[in-house]
Design an enzyme around this catalytic site. Structure first.
Site, PDB file in Angstrom:
ATOM      1  N   SER A  60       0.819  -1.216   0.000  1.00  0.00           N
ATOM      2  CA  SER A  60       0.000   0.000   0.000  1.00  0.00           C
ATOM      3  C   SER A  60       0.854   1.267   0.000  1.00  0.00           C
ATOM      4  O   SER A  60       0.479   2.269  -0.626  1.00  0.00           O
ATOM      5  CB  SER A  60      -0.940   0.003   1.201  1.00  0.00           C
ATOM      6  OG  SER A  60      -0.212  -0.012   2.414  1.00  0.00           O
ATOM      7  N   ASP A  81       1.630   0.201   8.384  1.00  0.00           N
ATOM      8  CA  ASP A  81       3.026  -0.230   8.323  1.00  0.00           C
ATOM      9  C   ASP A  81       3.562  -0.068   6.902  1.00  0.00           C
ATOM     10  O   ASP A  81       2.823   0.261   5.974  1.00  0.00           O
ATOM     11  CB  ASP A  81       3.170  -1.676   8.801  1.00  0.00           C
ATOM     12  CG  ASP A  81       2.407  -2.658   7.914  1.00  0.00           C
ATOM     13  OD1 ASP A  81       1.722  -2.204   6.972  1.00  0.00           O
ATOM     14  OD2 ASP A  81       2.486  -3.874   8.160  1.00  0.00           O
ATOM     15  N   ASP A 136       5.736  -2.091   3.955  1.00  0.00           N
ATOM     16  CA  ASP A 136       6.348  -3.318   3.447  1.00  0.00           C
ATOM     17  C   ASP A 136       7.585  -2.928   2.660  1.00  0.00           C
ATOM     18  O   ASP A 136       7.511  -2.123   1.723  1.00  0.00           O
ATOM     19  CB  ASP A 136       5.365  -4.071   2.547  1.00  0.00           C
ATOM     20  CG  ASP A 136       4.139  -4.547   3.312  1.00  0.00           C
ATOM     21  OD1 ASP A 136       4.306  -5.152   4.372  1.00  0.00           O
ATOM     22  OD2 ASP A 136       3.013  -4.304   2.835  1.00  0.00           O
ATOM     23  N   ASP A 160       7.860  -4.157   7.913  1.00  0.00           N
ATOM     24  CA  ASP A 160       8.073  -5.575   7.610  1.00  0.00           C
ATOM     25  C   ASP A 160       9.125  -5.643   6.508  1.00  0.00           C
ATOM     26  O   ASP A 160       8.870  -5.228   5.370  1.00  0.00           O
ATOM     27  CB  ASP A 160       6.781  -6.238   7.143  1.00  0.00           C
ATOM     28  CG  ASP A 160       5.755  -6.369   8.257  1.00  0.00           C
ATOM     29  OD1 ASP A 160       6.108  -6.106   9.422  1.00  0.00           O
ATOM     30  OD2 ASP A 160       4.601  -6.724   7.958  1.00  0.00           O
ATOM     31  N   LYS A 179     -10.877   0.285  -1.039  1.00  0.00           N
ATOM     32  CA  LYS A 179     -10.318  -0.400   0.124  1.00  0.00           C
ATOM     33  C   LYS A 179     -11.062  -0.020   1.400  1.00  0.00           C
ATOM     34  O   LYS A 179     -11.340  -0.884   2.246  1.00  0.00           O
ATOM     35  CB  LYS A 179      -8.823  -0.078   0.267  1.00  0.00           C
ATOM     36  CG  LYS A 179      -7.949  -0.751  -0.784  1.00  0.00           C
ATOM     37  CD  LYS A 179      -6.480  -0.433  -0.590  1.00  0.00           C
ATOM     38  CE  LYS A 179      -5.933  -1.010   0.692  1.00  0.00           C
ATOM     39  NZ  LYS A 179      -4.474  -0.834   0.815  1.00  0.00           N
ATOM     40  N   TYR A 236     -12.471  -7.516   3.579  1.00  0.00           N
ATOM     41  CA  TYR A 236     -11.058  -7.220   3.316  1.00  0.00           C
ATOM     42  C   TYR A 236     -10.223  -8.151   4.192  1.00  0.00           C
ATOM     43  O   TYR A 236      -9.919  -7.847   5.334  1.00  0.00           O
ATOM     44  CB  TYR A 236     -10.764  -5.757   3.648  1.00  0.00           C
ATOM     45  CG  TYR A 236      -9.394  -5.267   3.200  1.00  0.00           C
ATOM     46  CD1 TYR A 236      -9.242  -4.484   2.073  1.00  0.00           C
ATOM     47  CD2 TYR A 236      -8.247  -5.580   3.928  1.00  0.00           C
ATOM     48  CE1 TYR A 236      -7.999  -4.018   1.669  1.00  0.00           C
ATOM     49  CE2 TYR A 236      -7.001  -5.138   3.534  1.00  0.00           C
ATOM     50  CZ  TYR A 236      -6.880  -4.356   2.405  1.00  0.00           C
ATOM     51  OH  TYR A 236      -5.648  -3.904   2.001  1.00  0.00           O
TER      52      TYR A 236
END
Length: 739
Positions: free
Chosen positions: A101, A112, A114, A166, A227, A236
């Site tokens: 995202s 968060d 990625d 992450d 979303k 979702y």
């Protein structure tokens, strides 16, 4: 003059770049009213924390810059430790890429990041999880550092200056990593192991999606809206069989390809239009799959038979192409298609000026939608154990949904992705409890006054899978339990606070009327199925497990026949933990089972929570002639009959034949004789090997089962059910529905 301008517009449209595997549906440009509706859409999303301000965006950039410098320092240190020449060390490089995202530009406040760490060929994965992990440990601003090295995509998770990250790892087969490295080049995958390919896949797919949309800003705004809508409507979750972020992104990207010049407000409406009418399982493709000589496995139903069974394929655009929705089940697809149709109706009203965008973002009436629910409870004795346990149970809930879907009496099993804290009064042994709710629709059975539905096998298969997985990864600890309970809508107040139920009910008044139209497939199912009739199972607020400290001895008293009427059945509690002596009660055989169970009949109130017996199919209930006997009572050793049966269920019967009555009477006489000899049998059994090689009289019903299940009786025989001294409760549900 007008003709000249019209011709100019047509010429520009013909020259426009072509996106996607088909030509666009419309090249129409937005009108002034479309921009007004788009601004109203933005205003409706702002209260939900969809947009970050400049300060928060800049903070993320600073954190990523620090992380990128750490990676370059670490790779330089590793290069020196491996005695590379100083000239090579100076140019070795290294880089952090983002995906998900954040890379798409649709992340929300507090989300968060990625990220992918790309290293040259001489840096090993073991270096990443050892020396880089140690470097992060000593870095200021790093908190909650943990490594998950055995995950499907190995990852290091941490919080850096308040931003959760992450971080995955990939090493490329090149000597240096430049700052302008392009990961979209397929040749970068050459000579890489599968873990590196998986790690690279996130970045490659994200970049390819952005490359395949005609207008990135319009795409981003539309995706933010979709979303948010999906999260608000409870659809979702890739883990639970709905769609995850990348799948929603690809659906929105395909909509943008079909309407390349449309405004975001129009695209949201067209999104619902396209996918409410999409003929699944035709795949959604953003571009034609490209061939490669790397010989990596790709999604191709012409070659892979398993790919033909995917229900809602959405194919990633980067090589190797994969289906991002392989978790979707019949039920979750049905729920999503209904939501697409609902969204189409609402957005149509909005664009006609009859409603506003807030109506699209209203939460669903999940707790008012169904008459029957299954409550799945995961509990643990400590907070740390609970976090681990909940994560594992949640990742396997789709297994339970699949099991329920295969039951011939169940039309739909709808899981709510939101979990709720459990009522501690009901679970005094464990202070940490989480609950999930599954709405159930039962199929209408023609010409049947009543039907007995037993979900023993369905629940047992699910719990066996969870406990086995926990045992394989050494997670299973004392106090970790799973319980499943059937409740009706009117009994949800035992589990959820009144404000949640009242809130949902208040919000759902208009939705109920709206969803009752002929276009709603679910509504027609709900109104015409047996689920709408009165049933004799009133659910269970909580169950009463047998104590592990003081196991009860087998009851040698004569069997009692339980009386029940059409409105209040007796509660039936079956306890069969591993390595724990059985509870008191009446022994009855399990249809199609090689092992047997103990049923304890107690008086109303009417409840029905049954820890799973280790059987193969159904536990028949001894009844009075008020309710005809469902199914046929079979004695031990008849498991081969069920192997040819296509469904796991009772066979509804209206009339009780005289032969069946005689069979039952014969069984009860045999059971009475067996009760008298049980004590002697138990003494004899203690002196025999645990494998159970002794000869057993017919009919023999083993109530002290201490041996392990034969592997052919297990849903998944890859590893045994944990046979340690941890108490394992496996729950199932049985209910009787009357017309």
């Amino acid at each position: 003059m007008k003709e000249t301008s019209a011709n100019t517009v047509l010429d520009s449209q013909r020259k426009q770049k072509h996106y996607g595997i088909t030509s666009p549906i419309s090249l129409a440009c937005p009108k002034e009213i479309d921009h007004i509706y788009t601004q109203k859409l933005i205003d409706a999303m702002k209260p939900f924390g969809v947009f970050e301000d400049e300060e928060e965006l800049n903070h993320r950039l600073v954190v990523l810059g620090k992380l990128n410098n750490l990676v370059k320092e670490w790779i330089s240190d590793v290069s020196e430790s491996k005695n590379l020449p100083p000239s090579v060390v100076a140019a070795v490089g290294g880089k952090i890429f983002t995906f998900g995202s954040y890379r798409l530009g649709v992340h929300t406040k507090g989300a968060d990041i990625d990220a992918l760490c790309v290293a040259p060929r001489h840096v090993e994965r073991s270096d990443f999880f050892q020396s880089f992990f140690e470097k992060l440990k000593h870095q200021d601003g790093i908190r909650n550092l943990r490594a998950v090295e055995d995950a499907f995509v190995p990852v290091i998770k941490f919080e850096f200056d308040g931003i959760e990250i992450d971080l995955v790892f990939a090493r490329l087969a090149i000597q240096t990593i430049s700052d302008n490295l392009d990961l979209r080049d397929d040749s970068r995958l050459r000579s890489l192991d599968i873990r590196c390919i998986r790690s690279l896949n996130g970045c490659r797919v994200t970049d390819e999606i952005l490359h395949l949309v005609p207008n990135k800003e319009t795409f981003r705004l539309t995706l933010r809206a979709v979303k948010l809508w999906a999260k608000r409507r409870g659809i979702y979750s890739n883990m639970l069989g709905f769609l995850g972020g990348v799948s929603w992104a690809m659906l929105v990207a395909r909509t943008c390809q079909l309407y390349p010049n449309a405004a975001a407000s129009t695209l949201v409406h067209k999104f619902f239009l396209v996918f409410s009418k999409w003929e699944w399982p035709n795949p959604v493709l953003l571009k034609q799959p490209e061939e490669s000589n790397l010989n990596l496995p790709v999604w191709d139903p012409r070659v892979n038979p398993s790919d033909r069974y995917h229900l809602m394929p959405i194919i990633t655009p980067a090589y190797p192409q994969q289906n991002s929705t392989y978790n979707v089940s019949t039920s979750t697809r049905t729920v999503m298609i209904e939501e697409f149709k609902q969204g189409l109706s609402v957005t149509g009203e909005i664009l006609q000026g009859k409603s506003d965008w807030s109506k699209l973002l209203e939460p669903p009436n999940f707790f008012q939608k169904y008459r029957h629910y299954i409550v799945l409870t995961a509990s643990a004795s400590t907070e740390e154990n609970h976090l681990e346990w909940v994560g594992l149970v949640e990742s396997k809930i789709r297994v339970l949904v699949g099991n329920l879907e295969r039951n011939e009496f169940i039309t739909l099993a709808h899981v709510n992705p939101q979990s709720f804290p459990g009522n501690k009064e009901h679970y005094k042994d464990n202070n940490y409890v989480s609950m999930w709710f599954l709405g159930i629709i039962f199929r209408r059975v023609e010409n049947a006054e009543s039907v007995n539905i037993d979900l023993t096998y369905d629940i047992q298969s699910f719990t066996d899978t969870v406990y086995r997985q926990a045992n394989n990864i050494n997670m299973l600890k004392e106090g970790m339990k799973i319980e499943a309970t059937h409740v009706k809508k009117k009994q949800l107040h035992h589990y959820l606070p009144a404000e949640i139920l009242q809130k949902k009910k208040k919000q759902s008044l208009s939705d109920v009327n709206r969803s009752s139209g002929p276009q709603s497939k679910r509504s027609s199912l709900d109104s015409n199925c047996l689920d709408s009739s009165r049933d004799t199972d009133n659910g269970t607020p909580f169950n009463s497990p047998v104590s592990t400290n003081k196991p009860s001895k087998p009851d040698i008293s004569p069997p009692r026949e339980t009386e029940r009427n059409n409105t209040e059945p007796a509660a039936v509690i079956v306890e069969k933990p591993l390595n724990v002596p059985p509870a008191q009660g009446l022994s009855i055989p399990v249809i199609g089972a090689k092992v047997d169970s103990v049923v304890k009949a107690v008086s109303p109130p009417a409840v029905c929570t049954i820890p799973t017996v280790v059987g193969r199919n159904v536990i028949p209930r001894t009844t009075t002639p008020h309710n005809p006997i469902q199914g046929q009572l079979l004695l031990n050793g008849m498991a081969n009959i069920t192997k040819t049966m296509p469904k796991r269920s009772h066979s509804p019967s209206i009339d009780m034949s005289s032969k069946r009555i005689k069979d039952i009477e014969k069984f009860l006489r045999l059971e009475s004789k067996f009760q008298e000899s049980r004590a002697a049998e138990n003494r004899k059994r203690k002196s025999v090997d645990a494998i159970g090689r002794e000869c057993m009289p017919i009919p023999t019903i083993d109530t002290s089962r201490k041996k392990r299940l034969p592997s052919k009786e297990l849903p998944d025989s890859s590893s045994p059910i944990p046979a340690n001294n941890i108490r394992v409760i496996k729950n199932s549900i049985r209910l009787t529905l009357n017309r």
